[in-house]
Design an enzyme around this catalytic site. Structure first.
Site, mmCIF file in Angstrom:
data_model
loop_
_atom_site.group_PDB
_atom_site.id
_atom_site.type_symbol
_atom_site.label_atom_id
_atom_site.label_comp_id
_atom_site.label_asym_id
_atom_site.label_seq_id
_atom_site.Cartn_x
_atom_site.Cartn_y
_atom_site.Cartn_z
ATOM 1 N NE ARG A 20 -4.299 -1.347 0.101
ATOM 2 C CZ ARG A 20 -4.431 -2.453 -0.604
ATOM 3 N NH1 ARG A 20 -3.416 -2.870 -1.345
ATOM 4 N NH2 ARG A 20 -5.564 -3.145 -0.583
ATOM 5 C CD GLU B 62 -2.802 2.954 -5.282
ATOM 6 O OE1 GLU B 62 -1.651 2.496 -5.318
ATOM 7 O OE2 GLU B 62 -3.825 2.235 -5.184
ATOM 8 C CG HIS C 49 -2.488 -0.960 -7.389
ATOM 9 N ND1 HIS C 49 -2.885 -0.283 -6.258
ATOM 10 C CD2 HIS C 49 -2.522 -2.271 -7.054
ATOM 11 C CE1 HIS C 49 -3.165 -1.151 -5.289
ATOM 12 N NE2 HIS C 49 -2.942 -2.365 -5.759
#
Length: 334
Positions: A235, A264, A298
């Site tokens: 994370r 994000e 990601h």
């Protein structure tokens, strides 16, 4: 027929949703992540399926409840984007996918680590500019002579550890609750000792809001072996970016690779005209630090086996709660 609206479904993913739909749910796919602007797409649905970084907050959950939606599930392992208390207040059930192919994230973490360890990113950056000189910065160890530290040796960390072990690296790990298999694979030790001796440090710990933000802080970086590489595929909130960039500038660490960044929700899935247009200063700073910093958008779980697991388990979650009133993967407010 049960109607489910699924957000964040990329076009390449739709055939998998259709093929794995063994319960014949009536699916509506929304390519964008759930926001306050597109919640209306769920009107008329019985349930909603989201992914990480979707906005499943009280505002959206209140809309869903007003439309009679009783189930809002996520196809991700993490659920910090889900307002569990609001769901409880509104009588909405929530569930998650507790795990998917551990190789997906493990392989990417391994790839980022090896790319920076062998200075591949530096070499590619130079040759793209027609510079074929070899600088001292490209000099490298070989992985079979190195030590790799896994911080959090659960399913993903364990899988990455096996990859490095197969190449002959010494693997050490820090985990308060290691499995028996992890104990056999890696040498367990406390975090400062791991940082002191590891040439590559890979982070695989869950993010607990309000508890472990900035796990990788100035103290963490200062304890790392000089010239080591740091990898974070867990994370973005776990990393204190100013501390990491200072460590890079000072030569304390040699590289930082990440598949996750801060903020994000406002960054992923969007194409910006320039680095300056990215709406987060720390992310801008990371991007400008290339080639010592390597960032991917990601994509750790963006593999076929992982996607199949996420979809299949999500469908099972819906089927179980609709037919029995519960699912083993339910999540609730504490």
């Amino acid at each position: 027929m049960v109607k489910i609206t699924s957000y964040g479904v990329r076009p390449i993913e739709r055939p998998y949703f259709d093929e794995l739909n063994k319960y014949d749910f009536e699916m509506t796919y929304v390519e964008d992540l759930l926001t306050h602007d597109n919640a209306e797409a769920s009107k008329g649905a019985d349930a909603v399926l989201v992914r990480g970084n979707c906005v499943a907050d009280r505002q959206n959950l209140e809309k869903f409840a007003s439309w009679g939606i009783k189930y809002v599930f996520t196809r991700s392992v993490g659920f910090n984007h889900m307002d569990l208390q609001a769901a409880a207040d509104l009588g909405i059930e929530m569930a998650r996918v507790p795990g998917y192919s551990p190789y997906a994230v493990a392989e990417l973490a391994f790839t980022l680590g090896m790319t920076l360890f062998r200075h591949v990113n530096l070499g590619i950056s130079q040759t793209r500019q027609a510079d074929f000189t070899i600088s001292p910065a490209m000099f490298s160890k070989e992985i079979h002579t190195a030590t790799v530290g896994i911080v959090g040796i659960g399913r993903i960390g364990y899988t990455e550890a096996k990859l490095y072990k197969a190449l002959g690296a010494k693997v050490v790990a820090y985990d308060p609750y290691p499995s028996d298999a992890a104990k056999e694979l890696a040498e367990l030790m406390d975090l400062p000792d791991l940082l002191k001796q590891s040439d590559i440090v890979s982070i695989h710990v869950p993010y607990f809001p309000g508890k472990n933000e900035n796990l990788v802080d100035a103290t963490f970086v200062s304890q790392m072996k000089k010239g080591a590489v740091l990898i974070n595929t867990a994370r973005g909130e776990l990393s204190n970016i100013p501390a990491i960039l200072k460590g890079l500038d000072d030569g304390q660490i040699d590289g930082y690779g990440a598949d996750v960044v801060q903020d994000e929700v406002n960054i992923l899935g969007k194409k910006f005209d320039s680095v300056d247009a990215v709406p987060n200063q720390e992310v801008q700073d990371l991007l400008r630090a290339n080639p010592k910093v390597l960032i991917t958008p990601h994509v750790g779980s963006y593999t076929e086996p992982a996607l199949q697991d996420m979809i299949s388990i999500s469908y099972d979650n819906f089927h179980d709660i609709l037919t029995t009133g519960s699912t083993k993967n339910a999540i609730h407010a504490k």
